[in-house]
Design a protein around this motif. Sequence first.
Motif, PDB file in Angstrom:
ATOM      1  N   TYR A   1       0.846  -1.184   0.000  1.00 32.52           N
ATOM      2  CA  TYR A   1       0.000   0.000   0.000  1.00 32.52           C
ATOM      3  C   TYR A   1       0.883   1.237   0.000  1.00 32.52           C
ATOM      4  CZ  TYR A   1      -3.993  -2.940   1.370  1.00 32.52           C
ATOM      5  OH  TYR A   1      -4.982  -3.892   1.415  1.00 32.52           O
TER       6      TYR A   1
ATOM      7  N   TYR B   1       0.488   5.576   0.243  1.00 31.62           N
ATOM      8  CA  TYR B   1      -0.427   6.665   0.564  1.00 31.62           C
ATOM      9  C   TYR B   1       0.278   7.982   0.275  1.00 31.62           C
ATOM     10  CZ  TYR B   1      -2.639   2.887   3.233  1.00 31.62           C
ATOM     11  OH  TYR B   1      -3.201   1.699   3.618  1.00 31.62           O
TER      12      TYR B   1
ATOM     13  N   ASP C   1      -4.453   9.650   0.103  1.00 31.93           N
ATOM     14  CA  ASP C   1      -5.038   8.715  -0.869  1.00 31.93           C
ATOM     15  C   ASP C   1      -4.129   7.497  -1.017  1.00 31.93           C
ATOM     16  OD1 ASP C   1      -7.067  10.561  -1.324  1.00 31.93           O
ATOM     17  OD2 ASP C   1      -5.900  11.581  -2.881  1.00 31.93           O
TER      18      ASP C   1
ATOM     19  N   ARG D   1      -3.272   0.154  -3.747  1.00 33.40           N
ATOM     20  CA  ARG D   1      -2.897  -1.186  -3.294  1.00 33.40           C
ATOM     21  C   ARG D   1      -2.393  -2.005  -4.465  1.00 33.40           C
ATOM     22  NH1 ARG D   1      -6.795  -6.069  -1.169  1.00 33.40           N
ATOM     23  NH2 ARG D   1      -7.540  -5.858  -3.312  1.00 33.40           N
TER      24      ARG D   1
ATOM     25  N   ARG E   1     -10.155  -0.737   7.715  1.00 34.53           N
ATOM     26  CA  ARG E   1      -9.767   0.649   7.462  1.00 34.53           C
ATOM     27  C   ARG E   1      -8.423   0.746   6.749  1.00 34.53           C
ATOM     28  NH1 ARG E   1     -11.336   4.913  11.955  1.00 34.53           N
ATOM     29  NH2 ARG E   1     -11.175   6.139  10.017  1.00 34.53           N
TER      30      ARG E   1
ATOM     31  N   ASP F   1      -7.884   1.956   3.976  1.00 31.25           N
ATOM     32  CA  ASP F   1      -7.769   3.175   3.179  1.00 31.25           C
ATOM     33  C   ASP F   1      -7.058   4.291   3.935  1.00 31.25           C
ATOM     34  OD1 ASP F   1      -9.868   3.275   5.000  1.00 31.25           O
ATOM     35  OD2 ASP F   1     -10.984   4.753   3.820  1.00 31.25           O
ATOM     36  N   ASP F   2      -6.796   4.097   5.224  1.00 30.55           N
ATOM     37  CA  ASP F   2      -6.129   5.097   6.053  1.00 30.55           C
ATOM     38  C   ASP F   2      -5.012   4.406   6.818  1.00 30.55           C
ATOM     39  OD1 ASP F   2      -5.300   7.043   7.808  1.00 30.55           O
ATOM     40  OD2 ASP F   2      -7.237   7.312   8.781  1.00 30.55           O
TER      41      ASP F   2
END
Length: 338
Positions: free
Chosen positions: A60, A62, A67, A70, A107, A109-110
């Motif tokens: 991942y 970010y 944002d 993956r 979670r 995504d964070d």
Amino acid sequence: MRHFPLMLLAAVMMTLSSCGEDSFLNRREFVDYGDKASELLLRVDWDTYADGRPTGMSLYTYNEKGDGERLVTNDVDSVPLRRPDGCYRLMLFNLSTDEFGSMNFYRMDDIDSARVMLTTVTQRANRSWDKGVVYQRDPEQLYVALDTLAFPPELMATRTTDTVRYVVVERPRPLVSRLVIRVRIENIRGMRSVEGSINGFSAGCRLVDGVGTDSTGTHLLDTWKTTVDSVGAENGYITTSITTFGLPPGSGHKAGDNVLKLAFTMADNTIRVYTFDVGDKFEVVANDEFHSSLSYQMTLYGQLADVKLPEVKPSDNAGGFNAEVDDWDNGGDYDIVF
């Protein structure tokens, strides 16, 4: 459990001709980021802290806005990345989120909120001594690498194309700890089998720092090894080992924070239950991070008073007693005495 240090080995130049631009990009589908993008070859070292190469891994990244993207791949030794110039936070771990049976991922995504939570044991019927208890599963091995990456063009002394390529090496570390319990038993030959449980261990773990959750659960202790002091001896030890996410960060190490329960099935088929408050008995032993063959970050252990089982007459259909001779004093490989 310690915070994972940020690891970055960058600015190692690779020329486009060494791999060929077309073959490099054709290994995987990439988003077209336009002209201002950099290429990075991510190498992964699974030998320093892990138990060897997994069959796949998840990666991942970010950006500065939070944002995430993956990538799931079975190329576990190296993988090319292409991102717009800028700073990124990276998280990498073995396998994919769907391949773990003992835990669920939340979670993702964070990066600061990403965590895993243990699933419950469902294929076991509770006994008379543990009615109503819901057990959390022992976690599978989870190895995680965290880093901060930069894709700036100024890392290169010269820029002859719109693409920059460099190399970063990551070494995933284990998030799972091991608990070993060893209990002294008197009149050990009076028992046929033993089960148990221990509560108060984290029900999950945050991926960003490896810290266990404040929420806790109970682990089933259903696999024990029995040893006797010597051939024909009446006393000995029972030993078990499980994986956990460790004690919660708010643990006060008070006796009642962790309860160990042991249920012995005796030779006459009766069940004897013993309960111990052990929250103040643990000692955390951190692994030496410079060793190359480590599997776990810590071992928890403590000491308890001996368990003295009653003398009973075997029932007609009672099974035999099987035990090994204890080699604790002769260089045995147990981690602890509990």
